[in-house]
Design a protein around this motif. Structure first.
Motif, PDB file in Angstrom:
ATOM      1  N   LEU A 106      28.591  -5.617  58.183  1.00 49.94           N
ATOM      2  CA  LEU A 106      28.966  -5.189  56.832  1.00 49.94           C
ATOM      3  C   LEU A 106      27.855  -4.388  56.149  1.00 49.94           C
ATOM      4  O   LEU A 106      28.094  -3.329  55.590  1.00 49.94           O
ATOM      5  N   GLU A 107      26.631  -4.921  56.212  1.00 54.76           N
ATOM      6  CA  GLU A 107      25.526  -4.331  55.450  1.00 54.76           C
ATOM      7  C   GLU A 107      25.181  -2.923  55.923  1.00 54.76           C
ATOM      8  O   GLU A 107      24.928  -2.035  55.103  1.00 54.76           O
ATOM      9  N   LEU A 108      25.162  -2.712  57.240  1.00 53.58           N
ATOM     10  CA  LEU A 108      24.712  -1.423  57.755  1.00 53.58           C
ATOM     11  C   LEU A 108      25.676  -0.299  57.405  1.00 53.58           C
ATOM     12  O   LEU A 108      25.254   0.830  57.132  1.00 53.58           O
ATOM     13  N   GLU A 109      26.953  -0.592  57.395  1.00 49.91           N
ATOM     14  CA  GLU A 109      27.921   0.436  57.007  1.00 49.91           C
ATOM     15  C   GLU A 109      27.979   0.588  55.486  1.00 49.91           C
ATOM     16  O   GLU A 109      28.059   1.697  54.965  1.00 49.91           O
ATOM     17  N   ALA A 110      27.918  -0.535  54.789  1.00 46.70           N
ATOM     18  CA  ALA A 110      27.994  -0.491  53.320  1.00 46.70           C
ATOM     19  C   ALA A 110      26.860   0.340  52.729  1.00 46.70           C
ATOM     20  O   ALA A 110      27.067   1.114  51.789  1.00 46.70           O
ATOM     21  N   VAL A 111      25.657   0.199  53.278  1.00 45.53           N
ATOM     22  CA  VAL A 111      24.505   0.894  52.706  1.00 45.53           C
ATOM     23  C   VAL A 111      24.613   2.409  52.917  1.00 45.53           C
ATOM     24  O   VAL A 111      24.170   3.200  52.075  1.00 45.53           O
ATOM     25  N   LYS A 112      25.211   2.817  54.031  1.00 46.79           N
ATOM     26  CA  LYS A 112      25.421   4.262  54.260  1.00 46.79           C
ATOM     27  C   LYS A 112      26.401   4.833  53.242  1.00 46.79           C
ATOM     28  O   LYS A 112      26.159   5.876  52.640  1.00 46.79           O
ATOM     29  N   PHE A 113      27.524   4.135  53.068  1.00 41.33           N
ATOM     30  CA  PHE A 113      28.519   4.594  52.096  1.00 41.33           C
ATOM     31  C   PHE A 113      27.936   4.612  50.682  1.00 41.33           C
ATOM     32  O   PHE A 113      28.184   5.532  49.904  1.00 41.33           O
ATOM     33  N   ALA A 114      27.168   3.561  50.365  1.00 37.40           N
ATOM     34  CA  ALA A 114      26.585   3.458  49.017  1.00 37.40           C
ATOM     35  C   ALA A 114      25.655   4.632  48.742  1.00 37.40           C
ATOM     36  O   ALA A 114      25.652   5.185  47.628  1.00 37.40           O
ATOM     37  N   SER A 115      24.859   5.027  49.733  1.00 36.42           N
ATOM     38  CA  SER A 115      23.911   6.125  49.527  1.00 36.42           C
ATOM     39  C   SER A 115      24.621   7.459  49.347  1.00 36.42           C
ATOM     40  O   SER A 115      24.067   8.392  48.759  1.00 36.42           O
ATOM     41  N   GLU A 116      25.847   7.558  49.832  1.00 37.28           N
ATOM     42  CA  GLU A 116      26.626   8.787  49.682  1.00 37.28           C
ATOM     43  C   GLU A 116      27.432   8.821  48.377  1.00 37.28           C
ATOM     44  O   GLU A 116      27.770   9.894  47.882  1.00 37.28           O
ATOM     45  N   ARG A 117      27.717   7.627  47.820  1.00 42.14           N
ATOM     46  CA  ARG A 117      28.675   7.539  46.726  1.00 42.14           C
ATOM     47  C   ARG A 117      28.113   6.990  45.420  1.00 42.14           C
ATOM     48  O   ARG A 117      28.838   6.876  44.427  1.00 42.14           O
ATOM     49  N   ILE A 118      26.841   6.653  45.385  1.00 39.49           N
ATOM     50  CA  ILE A 118      26.262   6.013  44.208  1.00 39.49           C
ATOM     51  C   ILE A 118      26.287   6.943  42.997  1.00 39.49           C
ATOM     52  O   ILE A 118      26.079   8.150  43.111  1.00 39.49           O
ATOM     53  N   THR A 119      26.560   6.372  41.834  1.00 43.45           N
ATOM     54  CA  THR A 119      26.540   7.112  40.574  1.00 43.45           C
ATOM     55  C   THR A 119      25.233   6.810  39.838  1.00 43.45           C
ATOM     56  O   THR A 119      24.501   5.871  40.199  1.00 43.45           O
ATOM     57  N   ASN A 120      24.946   7.578  38.805  1.00 42.87           N
ATOM     58  CA  ASN A 120      23.728   7.347  38.018  1.00 42.87           C
ATOM     59  C   ASN A 120      23.739   5.962  37.375  1.00 42.87           C
ATOM     60  O   ASN A 120      22.709   5.278  37.317  1.00 42.87           O
ATOM     61  N   ARG A 121      24.895   5.561  36.878  1.00 48.32           N
ATOM     62  CA  ARG A 121      24.999   4.239  36.245  1.00 48.32           C
ATOM     63  C   ARG A 121      24.731   3.133  37.270  1.00 48.32           C
ATOM     64  O   ARG A 121      24.023   2.164  36.991  1.00 48.32           O
ATOM     65  N   GLU A 122      25.282   3.283  38.459  1.00 45.37           N
ATOM     66  CA  GLU A 122      25.085   2.279  39.503  1.00 45.37           C
ATOM     67  C   GLU A 122      23.626   2.247  39.969  1.00 45.37           C
ATOM     68  O   GLU A 122      23.100   1.172  40.304  1.00 45.37           O
ATOM     69  N   ALA A 123      22.984   3.405  39.989  1.00 44.65           N
ATOM     70  CA  ALA A 123      21.564   3.453  40.354  1.00 44.65           C
ATOM     71  C   ALA A 123      20.742   2.636  39.359  1.00 44.65           C
ATOM     72  O   ALA A 123      19.815   1.906  39.738  1.00 44.65           O
ATOM     73  N   MET A 124      21.081   2.735  38.082  1.00 40.46           N
ATOM     74  CA  MET A 124      20.382   1.963  37.049  1.00 40.46           C
ATOM     75  C   MET A 124      20.636   0.470  37.220  1.00 40.46           C
ATOM     76  O   MET A 124      19.723  -0.351  37.054  1.00 40.46           O
ATOM     77  N   GLU A 125      21.872   0.113  37.564  1.00 42.99           N
ATOM     78  CA  GLU A 125      22.208  -1.305  37.749  1.00 42.99           C
ATOM     79  C   GLU A 125      21.450  -1.884  38.944  1.00 42.99           C
ATOM     80  O   GLU A 125      20.958  -3.018  38.894  1.00 42.99           O
ATOM     81  N   LEU A 126      21.342  -1.097  40.007  1.00 39.95           N
ATOM     82  CA  LEU A 126      20.594  -1.548  41.183  1.00 39.95           C
ATOM     83  C   LEU A 126      19.110  -1.660  40.862  1.00 39.95           C
ATOM     84  O   LEU A 126      18.430  -2.619  41.281  1.00 39.95           O
ATOM     85  N   GLU A 127      18.607  -0.701  40.084  1.00 39.08           N
ATOM     86  CA  GLU A 127      17.204  -0.728  39.672  1.00 39.08           C
ATOM     87  C   GLU A 127      16.910  -1.956  38.815  1.00 39.08           C
ATOM     88  O   GLU A 127      15.846  -2.582  38.944  1.00 39.08           O
ATOM     89  N   ASN A 128      17.842  -2.339  37.954  1.00 37.88           N
ATOM     90  CA  ASN A 128      17.642  -3.515  37.102  1.00 37.88           C
ATOM     91  C   ASN A 128      17.525  -4.790  37.929  1.00 37.88           C
ATOM     92  O   ASN A 128      16.768  -5.699  37.566  1.00 37.88           O
ATOM     93  N   ILE A 129      18.256  -4.870  39.027  1.00 37.25           N
ATOM     94  CA  ILE A 129      18.152  -6.047  39.900  1.00 37.25           C
ATOM     95  C   ILE A 129      16.767  -6.102  40.526  1.00 37.25           C
ATOM     96  O   ILE A 129      16.136  -7.168  40.602  1.00 37.25           O
ATOM     97  N   ILE A 130      16.264  -4.935  40.964  1.00 29.47           N
ATOM     98  CA  ILE A 130      14.912  -4.867  41.529  1.00 29.47           C
ATOM     99  C   ILE A 130      13.882  -5.299  40.486  1.00 29.47           C
ATOM    100  O   ILE A 130      12.943  -6.062  40.780  1.00 29.47           O
ATOM    101  N   LYS A 131      14.050  -4.836  39.252  1.00 28.31           N
ATOM    102  CA  LYS A 131      13.129  -5.214  38.169  1.00 28.31           C
ATOM    103  C   LYS A 131      13.140  -6.722  37.937  1.00 28.31           C
ATOM    104  O   LYS A 131      12.094  -7.333  37.723  1.00 28.31           O
ATOM    105  N   GLU A 132      14.330  -7.312  37.968  1.00 31.62           N
ATOM    106  CA  GLU A 132      14.441  -8.766  37.793  1.00 31.62           C
ATOM    107  C   GLU A 132      13.729  -9.504  38.920  1.00 31.62           C
ATOM    108  O   GLU A 132      13.083 -10.532  38.698  1.00 31.62           O
TER     109      GLU A 132
END
Length: 234
Positions: A106-132
């Motif tokens: 699941l993870e290896l395919e999901a991460v490829k799709f995510a890198s192709e389809r991520i939006t600016n808002r989603e990038a911020m949400e992912l960044e907030n998790i890293i900050k936490e």
């Protein structure tokens, strides 16, 4: 919409027809089913068989009954799938090696799709998790919180993939993954005596996704999965 039913286990045939109607798109989440009387007449079966089928589908999490309103296609079917998968895993003596392989698939395919389809808002949400994660490591370093954030990070990637089936499989596997992540984190931290090894890998994955580099994202997730696998099996 429905056909007359003949032969064996009538209630099972009722279930099959309703499921087929869902697959054909005739019913969607939240739609109200015809009344028991209408279903009985359309299928040519007794109302007892209809009620039995509805009871089974309620247990399956497909149908929800509302007092005085009728029967509806469940609007939150996903959650009803979580417990059955965990139970099946336990009842069939599933191994943690199988959980690792499922995560990898699941993870290896999901991460490829995510890198192709991520939006600016989603990038911020992912960044907030890293900050936490960083704040928790620099502060109280509560492992139970870090486990939640770890799973939240990976679940978010599945959501960013924009593939509903991948996201659904992540959700239905969440209980299995939660226990696995907790155990895997403890093994890795005990070996390296450094919580940041996992944080740094999550940061690398995050950077590859937001830079929209599917090949690098795949490589970094593969490294993450390898670290988990190597330390979990030991």
């Amino acid at each position: 919409m429905f056909n007359n039913i003949v032969n064996k286990k009538v209630y099972e045939k009722v279930i099959e027809q309703i499921q087929e109607s869902i697959f054909r798109g005739e019913f969607k989440k939240g739609d109200k089913l015809p009344s028991e009387r209408e279903l009985s007449e359309q299928m040519g079966v007794s109302r007892t068989s209809i009620r039995e089928a509805i009871r089974v589908m309620e247990t399956m999490g497909i149908i929800e009954s509302k007092q005085g309103e009728g029967n509806f296609i469940c609007s939150n079917i996903n959650k009803s799938l979580i417990e059955p998968l965990s139970l099946l895993f336990k009842l069939n003596n599933g191994s943690w090696h199988e959980v690792i392989e499922l995560r990898q698939a699941l993870e290896l395919e999901a991460v490829k799709f995510a890198s192709e389809r991520i939006t600016n808002r989603e990038a911020m949400e992912l960044e907030n998790i890293i900050k936490e994660m960083k704040e928790e490591i620099d502060g109280k370093n509560r492992n139970e919180v870090l486990v939640i954030l770890d799973q939240k990070f990976h679940n978010k990637i599945s959501s960013i993939s924009k593939n509903y089936l991948i996201e659904c499989l992540f959700l239905t596997s969440s209980k299995l993954f939660e226990a696995f992540i907790k155990d895997a984190r403890e093994k890795i931290i005990n070996r390296y005596s450094d919580e940041r090894i996992l944080l740094n890998q999550h940061i690398d994955i995050y950077n590859a996704i937001v830079n929209k580099d599917p090949n690098l994202a795949y490589k970094k997730m593969e490294e993450h999965m390898r670290l988990i696998k190597e330390n979990y099996i030991k």
